[in-house]
Scaffold this motif. Structure first.
Motif, mmCIF file in Angstrom:
data_model
loop_
_atom_site.group_PDB
_atom_site.id
_atom_site.type_symbol
_atom_site.label_atom_id
_atom_site.label_comp_id
_atom_site.label_asym_id
_atom_site.label_seq_id
_atom_site.Cartn_x
_atom_site.Cartn_y
_atom_site.Cartn_z
ATOM 1 N N ALA A 91 -0.174 15.521 -32.754
ATOM 2 C CA ALA A 91 -1.196 14.580 -33.218
ATOM 3 C C ALA A 91 -0.642 13.749 -34.379
ATOM 4 O O ALA A 91 -0.825 12.528 -34.447
ATOM 5 C CB ALA A 91 -2.451 15.324 -33.659
ATOM 6 N N PHE A 92 0.033 14.441 -35.270
ATOM 7 C CA PHE A 92 0.684 13.769 -36.401
ATOM 8 C C PHE A 92 1.649 12.703 -35.870
ATOM 9 O O PHE A 92 1.663 11.552 -36.318
ATOM 10 C CB PHE A 92 1.414 14.833 -37.232
ATOM 11 N N ALA A 93 2.444 13.092 -34.867
ATOM 12 C CA ALA A 93 3.412 12.161 -34.285
ATOM 13 C C ALA A 93 2.718 10.923 -33.738
ATOM 14 O O ALA A 93 3.065 9.792 -34.081
ATOM 15 C CB ALA A 93 4.199 12.866 -33.182
ATOM 16 N N VAL A 141 -5.540 13.634 -33.882
ATOM 17 C CA VAL A 141 -5.185 12.213 -33.929
ATOM 18 C C VAL A 141 -6.203 11.397 -34.745
ATOM 19 O O VAL A 141 -5.837 10.692 -35.685
ATOM 20 C CB VAL A 141 -4.974 11.632 -32.502
ATOM 21 N N PRO A 142 -7.513 11.494 -34.420
ATOM 22 C CA PRO A 142 -8.468 10.727 -35.232
ATOM 23 C C PRO A 142 -8.511 11.182 -36.684
ATOM 24 O O PRO A 142 -8.804 10.371 -37.570
ATOM 25 C CB PRO A 142 -9.820 10.972 -34.545
ATOM 26 N N CYS A 143 -8.220 12.434 -36.939
ATOM 27 C CA CYS A 143 -8.258 12.920 -38.317
ATOM 28 C C CYS A 143 -7.196 12.209 -39.154
ATOM 29 O O CYS A 143 -7.471 11.747 -40.269
ATOM 30 C CB CYS A 143 -8.049 14.431 -38.332
ATOM 31 N N GLY A 176 -9.354 12.256 -44.441
ATOM 32 C CA GLY A 176 -9.661 12.074 -43.026
ATOM 33 C C GLY A 176 -10.505 13.235 -42.535
ATOM 34 O O GLY A 176 -10.235 14.388 -42.865
ATOM 35 N N ILE A 177 -11.514 12.904 -41.743
ATOM 36 C CA ILE A 177 -12.357 13.952 -41.164
ATOM 37 C C ILE A 177 -12.392 13.712 -39.674
ATOM 38 O O ILE A 177 -12.431 12.562 -39.228
ATOM 39 C CB ILE A 177 -13.812 13.877 -41.687
ATOM 40 N N SER A 178 -12.376 14.796 -38.908
ATOM 41 C CA SER A 178 -12.783 14.629 -37.528
ATOM 42 C C SER A 178 -13.489 15.898 -37.097
ATOM 43 O O SER A 178 -13.076 17.009 -37.441
ATOM 44 C CB SER A 178 -11.601 14.255 -36.634
ATOM 45 N N VAL A 210 -12.663 11.213 -28.047
ATOM 46 C CA VAL A 210 -12.898 11.725 -29.402
ATOM 47 C C VAL A 210 -12.379 10.726 -30.433
ATOM 48 O O VAL A 210 -12.995 10.528 -31.487
ATOM 49 C CB VAL A 210 -12.263 13.129 -29.565
ATOM 50 N N PHE A 211 -11.288 10.075 -30.110
ATOM 51 C CA PHE A 211 -10.778 9.059 -31.020
ATOM 52 C C PHE A 211 -11.831 7.958 -31.212
ATOM 53 O O PHE A 211 -12.119 7.533 -32.335
ATOM 54 C CB PHE A 211 -9.469 8.463 -30.487
#
Ligand code: MCN
Ligand code: CUM
Length: 809
Positions: free
Chosen positions: A706-708, A770-772, A482-484, A396-397
């Motif tokens: 994910a933030f981390a 993560v990608p967001c 950011g979008i995911s 997904v990333f």
């Protein structure tokens, strides 16, 4: 009050009493956790128990010249010191990994990563064991090491795995180099190359999903207790998959499986770190068999971060081909996968790169090709961990970052680009170019809801203004959106493509109703914090009309639980959750026969009503589940066996495909590189929702992780192979102070093949999150021509981006 209102009220009351599916039932396990009454491996204290600790390598790559244990053995309180020489005659100095490789339990001739296990000291207490490790004298001869996976297969690269250097065929086919593990290819290469050759627009970017670590608060640990008289081994441990551990222990120790009792008590977080088998488990078992007393092994933080299963380390060269109007025509991905010193990935056997082939994401991409090369380096092994759903985080990333890169090249809004390429609702079930059949989805609706809720248009307008203001020098802040939009694939899995060690990846539930109508149910999964004791009971409550408070859920004891493959890959709900519903329905079918007998009517004359069977047309004639349970034990119909229980082993017909739309609004100070998350909105669709509060908790936790990952967490190595970041001084573990506020939302698109329509959710927020975050950072700098900015996005690296772009005075 009229009659109908009364009936409705009564039904609503009875439904509420069940606390079944859809109820925000409070987590029953928290009663003990919040009072410090959980029972973890380290709480275990057995008579005569001794303690083990490892001697570990200071070198990343070195030959072991000699090991002298005499000084350690002489220390008062030390009972034994195990080395490879002791394990070798037992055939236990190497153990098999789930990926078809072998892994050193204790290093024999060479060490291959820093902190690798070299000797195991067993002593009367943990402190003596620890002190004695320093008295084991190991002489090393340092060797050149490989840290950069791109250098792993160079012709003159040092050969790392001498134990398999002549074996040019690995578990997944031919190897191209002694440091090569496997190549995996999927998709139509020729058709994809053709599309790229003729495309109007193409993009290509090397996207790094860097090495990190799940770092559960409780580290990995075990206690082994061998009873020499009975020839039985009891092994307590932090196991996400207790039955698999029992099978593995049986296979490598030669002990019959029925004489092995594996118990996973309360677990303080797993996140994939506790799926694999570790040297500590083996050494505690061997220690106990040799010494005849229980042996405890408990990792410290540094050992956990630097030696047990890492996450990611995927170097993904990602390409998209599209028309000028933004219709995506093809995708091409090459992954260089750094697996460290041993291939200890915990994937289903046939998938050396997990489900990386979900990388076409939520988009209708006609052709695609994916190639993955796995290589050895001088780092710790592992690779499938950390809310990853078997590499779906990486997949997904890749696609969600690539979509942003393409949008920029096309000068197109990236939300619009996504909308243009989404798989449409009417295309489900959807066959993807890389081989998956997506069961269900409604992407446009979810995306639109998310965009409307956050006010997407206004945010873009605000961003445009801020960019102008920045150019005029009126602000030093950059705004990123950011979008995911992710699609997950969870619920491994169908026997046709998912097995571990040849065991199909079914899961199980066994439900027993006692005469008084209370219940015990056991599953083959194992909660590490996900709240299974709360939520499985809710499924049974709705299915059988028994209040959730009267249902006890038990997991983690291989003697009592039916065989199951465990909890990871967000599979508990898709697989064991399905087994639970099916087992409950078996019970219900029998209950209906009993009720018919009690009411002296034909079975077909009965209908189910929340917690009872009633006679159609005569609602006052009914038998509640509680009454039926009593009858099942005391007066079952003639020729029916007494009792009320059922087992189901559920083999899912397909995976489930949860999805979601995430938005992150970020403000970054160009002078300090400090990024502030102004807003984070997460819309998740996991089909039927069993417990909305638990789902929200899962989303909060997954987003925090994910933030981390995106914003700082990293397991980095210097060029000597020294692991940097193996303590919480260096490894970013966000606290409540750093963690943004989360807004959650949902849509419901039930899985068509799951008995209750539920999909997994445990890993979704991480996969989408993560990608967001990374997209928000990249979006903030995009108008300055920054190009692709790799994770992690800590302040230091973002400051350097500003420096590179000449933004600093
Ligand atoms: N749930 C629900 N409705 C749904 C789907 C799930 O109410 N439609 C609930 C379930 O009943 C369960 C929880 O959400 O209580 C998570 O369910 P599921 O998505 O099936 O995932 P698993 O239970 O299999 O958990 C595994 C997943 C993984 S793989 C990682 S990694 C991770 C995660 O869960 N590790 C965790 N979340 C974690 N949360 C905690 N607290 N600790 C971990 O180690
Ligand atoms: Cu990949 S981490 Mo979880 O599947 O235990």
């Amino acid at each position: 009050m009229n009659e109908q209102v009364k009936i409705d009220l009564d039904r609503a009351e009875r439904t509420e009493k069940l606390q079944g599916m859809g109820c925000k039932r409070k987590r029953v396990e928290d009663i003990r956790f919040t009072q410090g009454k959980g029972s973890y491996v380290d709480d275990l204290k057995l008579p005569g128990m001794v303690f083990g600790d490892f001697v570990r390598s200071p070198h990343a790559h070195a030959r072991i010249v000699s090991i002298d244990t005499s000084r350690a053995k002489a220390m008062p309180g030390v009972i034994a010191v195990l080395t490879a020489a002791d394990l070798k005659p037992l055939g236990l100095h190497y153990m098999p990994t789930l990926a078809g490789d072998v892994q050193a339990v204790l290093a024999e001739e060479k060490v291959l990563f820093q902190n690798q296990e070299v000797a195991f000291v067993i002593a009367e207490d943990r402190y003596i064991a620890s002190d004695a490790t320093e008295l084991v004298d190991v002489e090393y001869e340092a060797l050149p090491c490989i840290v950069d996976p791109f250098k792993s297969m160079l012709p003159d690269a040092p050969i790392l795995r001498e134990d398999i250097k002549d074996k040019m065929t690995g578990a997944h086919g031919p190897r191209k180099h002694p440091n090569h593990i496997f190549e995996w290819q999927i998709g139509d290469k020729q058709a994809t190359d053709d599309v790229f050759a003729n495309a109007e627009v193409t993009i290509k970017e090397m996207l790094l999903d860097h090495r990190t670590h799940p770092s559960p608060l409780e580290t990995c640990q075990s206690v082994a207790s061998f009873d020499k008289v009975k020839g039985e081994l009891t092994l307590w441990g932090t196991f996400q998959a207790p039955h698999v551990i029992r099978t593995v222990v049986s296979l490598i120790s030669g002990l019959p499986e029925h004489k092995i009792h594996v118990i996973a008590p309360d677990i303080g977080g797993g996140f994939g770190n506790k799926v694999g088998a570790y040297a500590g488990y083996v050494c505690s078992v061997v220690g106990s068999i040799v010494l005849g007393v229980p042996v405890k092994w408990v990792e410290d933080r540094m050992e956990n971060l630097s030696t047990t299963s890492f996450a990611r380390d995927y170097h993904m060269t990602t390409e998209l081909a599209a028309t000028k109007e933004g219709k995506i025509l093809g995708m091409r991905v090459h992954v260089l996968a750094d697996h460290g010193a041993f291939d200890a990935c915990a994937d289903p056997s046939k998938w050396p790169a997990g489900f990386m082939n979900i990388c076409t994401g939520s988009y209708d991409i006609p052709v695609a090709h994916l190639a993955v090369d796995g290589v050895y380096t001088n780092k710790a092994s592992g690779g499938v961990a950390y809310r990853c759903s078997f590499r779906v985080t990486e997949a997904v990333f890749a696609i969600e970052r690539a979509i942003e890169v393409l949008a920029q090249k096309l000068s197109m809004d990236s939300a619009e680009l996504r909308m243009k390429n989404f798989i449409k609702a009417e295309q489900f079930p959807y066959q993807s170019a890389l081989g998956w059949e997506y069961d269900s989805g409604n992407y446009h609706v979810a995306m639109q809801k998310a965009m409307d809720t956050i006010g997407y248009k206004q945010l873009r307008a605000e961003q445009a203004e801020k960019r102008e203001a920045f150019k005029r020098g009126e602000t030093r802040e950059l705004m990123g959106i950011g979008i995911s939009f992710f699609t997950e694939i969870v619920g491994a899995g169908p026997a046709k493509n998912c097995d571990i060690l040849g065991i199909a990846m079914f899961d199980s539930a066994e439900i027993r109703i006692h005469p008084t109508g209370s219940v015990i149910a056991r599953m083959g999964t194992k909660s590490q914090g996900q709240g299974h004791e709360t939520t499985y009971a809710q499924i049974i409550a709705t299915e059988l009309g028994i209040p959730a408070d009267d249902i006890m859920i038990e997991e983690g004891n291989t003697d009592t639980a039916p065989y199951g493959l465990g909890t990871y890959g967000s599979r508990s709900t898709p697989v064991a959750g399905a087994a639970t519903a099916v087992a409950a329905r078996k019970i219900k079918a029998k209950a209906q026969m009993i009720a018919a007998h009690m009411l002296e009517v034909h079975e077909g004359d009965l209908e189910w009503d929340i917690d009872r069977f009633r006679v159609k047309g005569l609602p006052e004639k009914f038998k509640t589940m509680k009454e039926i349970a009593w009858s099942a034990y005391n007066a079952p119909p003639p020729n029916m066996e007494p009792g009320l229980e059922a087992v189901n082993y559920y083999e899912p017909p397909n995976m489930t495909y949860p999805f979601g739309a995430y938005f992150c609004i970020m403000d970054i100070d160009v002078d300090t590189g400090v990024a502030k998350t102004r807003r984070f909105y997460a819309l998740d669709d996991c089909g039927t929702r069993i417990n909305p509060m638990i789902i929200e908790g899962q989303v909060h936790g997954g987003l925090t992780e994910a933030f981390a990952c995106a914003m700082g967490q990293e397991i980095r190595y210097d060029e000597m192979g020294n692991v940097m970041g193996a303590s919480f001084m260096d490894f970013f573990l966000p606290t409540a102070v750093e963690t943004p506020k989360w807004e959650t939302d949902f849509t419901v698109t039930p899985s068509p093949h799951h008995p209750i329509g539920a999909k997994g959710v445990g890993e979704s927020p991480h996969v989408g999150g993560v990608p967001c975050f990374s997209n928000a950072v990249n979006d903030a700098y995009a108008f300055l021509g920054a190009g692709n900015i790799q994770m992690p996005h800590d302040a230091w690296r973002l400051w350097k981006v500003g420096e590179r772009l000449g933004l600093h005075a």
